[in-house]
Write an enzyme that holds these catalytic residues in place. Structure first.
Site, PDB file in Angstrom:
ATOM      1  N   LYS A 141       0.864  -1.191   0.000  1.00 16.08           N
ATOM      2  CA  LYS A 141       0.000   0.000   0.000  1.00 16.08           C
ATOM      3  C   LYS A 141       0.894   1.233   0.000  1.00 16.08           C
ATOM      4  O   LYS A 141       2.062   1.159   0.408  1.00 16.08           O
ATOM      5  CB  LYS A 141      -0.873  -0.003   1.267  1.00 16.08           C
ATOM      6  CG  LYS A 141      -2.084   0.885   1.180  1.00 16.08           C
ATOM      7  CD  LYS A 141      -3.263   0.239   0.470  1.00 16.08           C
ATOM      8  CE  LYS A 141      -4.374   1.239   0.218  1.00 16.08           C
ATOM      9  NZ  LYS A 141      -5.589   0.610  -0.322  1.00 16.08           N
ATOM     10  N   ASP A 181      -6.971   4.560  -4.568  1.00 14.67           N
ATOM     11  CA  ASP A 181      -7.636   4.457  -3.258  1.00 14.67           C
ATOM     12  C   ASP A 181      -8.222   5.849  -3.022  1.00 14.67           C
ATOM     13  O   ASP A 181      -8.443   6.589  -4.001  1.00 14.67           O
ATOM     14  CB  ASP A 181      -6.619   4.060  -2.166  1.00 14.67           C
ATOM     15  CG  ASP A 181      -7.288   3.666  -0.844  1.00 14.67           C
ATOM     16  OD1 ASP A 181      -7.780   2.543  -0.732  1.00 14.67           O
ATOM     17  OD2 ASP A 181      -7.327   4.502   0.087  1.00 14.67           O
TER      18      ASP A 181
HETATM   19  P1  NDP Z   1     -12.857   8.176  -2.678  1.00 16.16           P
HETATM   20  O1  NDP Z   1     -11.797   9.173  -2.474  1.00 16.16           O
HETATM   21  O2  NDP Z   1     -13.370   7.926  -4.043  1.00 16.16           O
HETATM   22  O3  NDP Z   1     -14.113   8.504  -1.753  1.00 16.16           O
HETATM   23  C1  NDP Z   1     -14.037   8.621  -0.376  1.00 16.16           C
HETATM   24  C2  NDP Z   1     -15.373   9.150   0.084  1.00 16.16           C
HETATM   25  O4  NDP Z   1     -15.460   9.097   1.507  1.00 16.16           O
HETATM   26  C3  NDP Z   1     -15.604  10.598  -0.296  1.00 16.16           C
HETATM   27  O5  NDP Z   1     -16.958  10.776  -0.573  1.00 16.16           O
HETATM   28  C4  NDP Z   1     -15.201  11.352   0.967  1.00 16.16           C
HETATM   29  O6  NDP Z   1     -15.781  12.615   1.106  1.00 16.16           O
HETATM   30  C5  NDP Z   1     -15.775  10.406   1.985  1.00 16.16           C
HETATM   31  N1  NDP Z   1     -15.208  10.595   3.313  1.00 16.16           N
HETATM   32  C6  NDP Z   1     -13.924  10.714   3.680  1.00 16.16           C
HETATM   33  N2  NDP Z   1     -13.824  10.856   5.009  1.00 16.16           N
HETATM   34  C7  NDP Z   1     -15.089  10.811   5.483  1.00 16.16           C
HETATM   35  C8  NDP Z   1     -15.667  10.880   6.761  1.00 16.16           C
HETATM   36  N3  NDP Z   1     -14.900  11.034   7.838  1.00 16.16           N
HETATM   37  N4  NDP Z   1     -17.004  10.783   6.876  1.00 16.16           N
HETATM   38  C9  NDP Z   1     -17.781  10.612   5.786  1.00 16.16           C
HETATM   39  N5  NDP Z   1     -17.300  10.559   4.538  1.00 16.16           N
HETATM   40  C10 NDP Z   1     -15.973  10.658   4.397  1.00 16.16           C
HETATM   41  O7  NDP Z   1     -12.299   6.811  -2.023  1.00 16.16           O
HETATM   42  P2  NDP Z   1     -12.758   5.321  -2.308  1.00 16.16           P
HETATM   43  O8  NDP Z   1     -14.213   5.266  -2.500  1.00 16.16           O
HETATM   44  O9  NDP Z   1     -11.849   4.770  -3.331  1.00 16.16           O
HETATM   45  O10 NDP Z   1     -12.357   4.627  -0.939  1.00 16.16           O
HETATM   46  C11 NDP Z   1     -13.246   4.572   0.185  1.00 16.16           C
HETATM   47  C12 NDP Z   1     -12.795   3.470   1.128  1.00 16.16           C
HETATM   48  O11 NDP Z   1     -12.790   2.217   0.426  1.00 16.16           O
HETATM   49  C13 NDP Z   1     -11.388   3.623   1.686  1.00 16.16           C
HETATM   50  O12 NDP Z   1     -11.350   3.073   2.979  1.00 16.16           O
HETATM   51  C14 NDP Z   1     -10.550   2.766   0.762  1.00 16.16           C
HETATM   52  O13 NDP Z   1      -9.352   2.332   1.352  1.00 16.16           O
HETATM   53  C15 NDP Z   1     -11.498   1.608   0.526  1.00 16.16           C
HETATM   54  N6  NDP Z   1     -11.237   0.815  -0.663  1.00 16.16           N
HETATM   55  C16 NDP Z   1     -11.225   1.378  -1.908  1.00 16.16           C
HETATM   56  C17 NDP Z   1     -11.004   0.586  -3.022  1.00 16.16           C
HETATM   57  C18 NDP Z   1     -11.111   1.127  -4.392  1.00 16.16           C
HETATM   58  O14 NDP Z   1     -11.101   0.307  -5.325  1.00 16.16           O
HETATM   59  N7  NDP Z   1     -11.227   2.407  -4.591  1.00 16.16           N
HETATM   60  C19 NDP Z   1     -10.679  -0.851  -2.881  1.00 16.16           C
HETATM   61  C20 NDP Z   1     -10.796  -1.345  -1.547  1.00 16.16           C
HETATM   62  C21 NDP Z   1     -11.029  -0.529  -0.478  1.00 16.16           C
HETATM   63  P3  NDP Z   1     -15.010  13.965   0.674  1.00 16.16           P
HETATM   64  O15 NDP Z   1     -15.323  14.115  -0.782  1.00 16.16           O
HETATM   65  O16 NDP Z   1     -15.575  14.992   1.540  1.00 16.16           O
HETATM   66  O17 NDP Z   1     -13.551  13.714   0.937  1.00 16.16           O
END
Ligand code: NDP
Length: 461
Positions: A141, A181
């Site tokens: 990572k 991510d």
């Molecule tokens: P993105 O950056 O696309 O989206 C993250 C989202 O979470 C945004 O909407 C962000 O809002 C929101 N967010 C961040 N912090 C908070 C909080 N404290 N409370 C509420 N919402 C919050 O990331 P991903 O969707 O790619 O990743 C999300 C999770 O999934 C992570 O834990 C990641 O490690 C995991 N993951 C992702 C994978 C992937 O393929 N993308 C694979 C496996 C796991 P804002 O716009 O305000 O920042």
């Protein structure tokens, strides 16, 4: 008779606990202040008691001592120039955790909260997640404490180029294959790929996954983590004779994982009533208008609060943690680590939640997990639920090696097969080690066995 039967078991358990405590204390001493990493290791170790009792070879071979120490940690300076001409410096990381079963694989996160502890907890869990997929990929990572929010496209491009200028020395299609991510989507991957190609003087297509479709990306990768999570939930519900159809979902976040989890859940007949961003959440009892969420987030990179301008009947609350007070059948936390506190977990249970499936990595605190397990809620950990993303990344690597691209249906079919297998693997392992229906223990044990056995086979000790 009963006494003599139980005595050795008690003794074994004591030995196992002493061993786990000893290894965990070393983790605490060697990695001071790395709270997220400690949390991930502690949760994992708890699940290993039954397997270590049955197979002490893993203790004898020192497998755990090796697993908690990354094979390599790379930390580097990322200087870049902003639009005003000012020089900025961020810190970049890549943790190459374990390559027993294949080249390092795992995403890159760009977010101000990124530090060594965060990257290590993600890398540690990635090892077992990748093992669960059944595909030949090791775990790693990386990322940087760079905040893409509010940056211009040119600033993001310059940052990505600078980041890759150093990272390129440590990765390669058969060495380490990063993906996206939080904060790293197709745009950032494109800029990093461009820089890697310029430096390598060749197009090593398989060096990154999550690429654009025009240059080696896989159809279905964008959707894979979210869709995969919902396929996993489908299996969990099936086990209880229930279906997704007509159930109510709450899905936190509104990024890549969240949007495509909502999309698949809605397609399968669920009503998704809430989602969030880091500022707040929206509650729409008529069901979230996903087209609008995509417009707000994917097209305009705007705040989720914009939603109520178009749907005044919906509610926006300026506190993202409040989302857990909404009654629902299924909860998919898809935002970030430790977003579900103990209090939030208690509230979810009191409101009658049936399923918690972690789309984000480690979204529940250790105390919240205890609440779910103690109340016998169907709970599934991230390393099983969100493995669809890395699984399709691995399919992207396969297509790159073959110089082919499969159609969406072919990828989606394999994703469904992989998620179903992961679910059954977790169930079988949990049962075999005396913890029927405990998907947390099942996932940890199933992920561990393959990596540990391979380490023994390869004689890395
Ligand atoms: P993105 O950056 O696309 O989206 C993250 C989202 O979470 C945004 O909407 C962000 O809002 C929101 N967010 C961040 N912090 C908070 C909080 N404290 N409370 C509420 N919402 C919050 O990331 P991903 O969707 O790619 O990743 C999300 C999770 O999934 C992570 O834990 C990641 O490690 C995991 N993951 C992702 C994978 C992937 O393929 N993308 C694979 C496996 C796991 P804002 O716009 O305000 O920042």
């Amino acid at each position: 008779m009963k006494l003599t039967k139980e005595q050795p078991k008690q003794k074994e358990t004591t030995v196992v606990h002493e061993y786990l405590d000893e290894v965990f204390n070393t983790v605490l001493q060697r990695n001071p202040g790395e709270e997220e990493f400690h949390q991930a290791v502690a949760s994992f170790f708890k699940s290993l008691v039954p397997i270590l009792e049955k197979h002490p070879i893993y203790m004898e071979k020192g497998i755990l001592e090796q697993l908690v120490e990354p094979e390599r940690v790379i930390s580097f300076r990322v200087p870049w120039v902003d639009d005003s001409g000012k020089i900025n410096v961020n810190r970049g990381f890549r943790v190459q955790f374990n390559s027993a079963i294949g080249p390092y694989k795992g995403g890159l996160r760009f977010h101000p909260t990124v530090n060594l502890s965060v990257v290590k907890f993600l890398g540690f869990n990635q090892v077992f997640k990748n093992s669960l997929t059944g595909l030949p990929i090791g775990g790693g990572k990386g990322g940087a404490d760079f905040d893409p929010k509010g940056k211009s496209d040119n600033e993001i491009m310059r940052f990505c180029q600078s980041f890759m200028t150093e990272l390129a020395k440590h990765i390669g299609p058969d060495i380490d294959i990063p993906a996206g991510d939080i904060g790293v989507g197709a745009k950032e991957i494109g800029y990093m790929f461009g820089q890697y190609k310029r430096m390598a003087g060749a197009s090593h297509t398989g060096v990154l996954t999550g690429k654009g479709i025009n240059y080696g990306g896989s159809l279905g990768r964008k959707e894979a983590t979210g869709y995969g999570a919902v396929y996993f939930v489908r299996e969990m519900l099936k086990h209880k004779g229930a279906t997704i159809n007509n159930s109510t979902f709450v899905v936190s976040g509104s990024g890549n994982v969240s949007i495509y989890a909502m999309e698949k859940a809605i397609e399968l007949g669920a009503k998704v009533v809430a989602c969030s961003d880091s500022n707040g959440y929206i509650y729409d009892e008529n069901g979230i208008d996903l087209y609008l969420v995509k417009q707000i987030k994917e097209v305009h990179s705007d705040r989720i609060s914009e939603y109520v301008k178009y749907h005044p009947e919906a509610k926006y609350v300026d506190d993202s943690t409040g989302i857990w007070s909404i009654p629902c059948d299924v909860v998919l936390p898809c935002a970030t680590q430790n977003e579900i506190s103990e209090e939030a977990a208690k509230q979810l249970v009191a409101n009658g939640v049936k399923v918690i499936a972690e789309g984000a990595n480690m979204p529940s605190t250790a105390e919240a997990v205890n609440v779910f397990v103690n109340n016998e809620i169907m709970y599934a950990p991230a390393k099983a639920v969100n493995a669809g993303g890395v699984a399709v990344s691995s399919l992207e690597m396969a297509q790159n090696s073959m110089r082919l691209s499969w159609n969406f249906g072919a990828v989606d079919e394999q994703l469904q097969e992989i998620m179903t297998k992961i679910y059954h693997n977790c169930v079988t392992s949990a049962k075999e080690y005396g913890h029927k229906d405990n998907l947390l223990i099942g996932a940890n044990i199933a992920g561990f066995i393959k990596v540990a056995d391979t380490m023994i086979e390869q004689g890395v000790i």
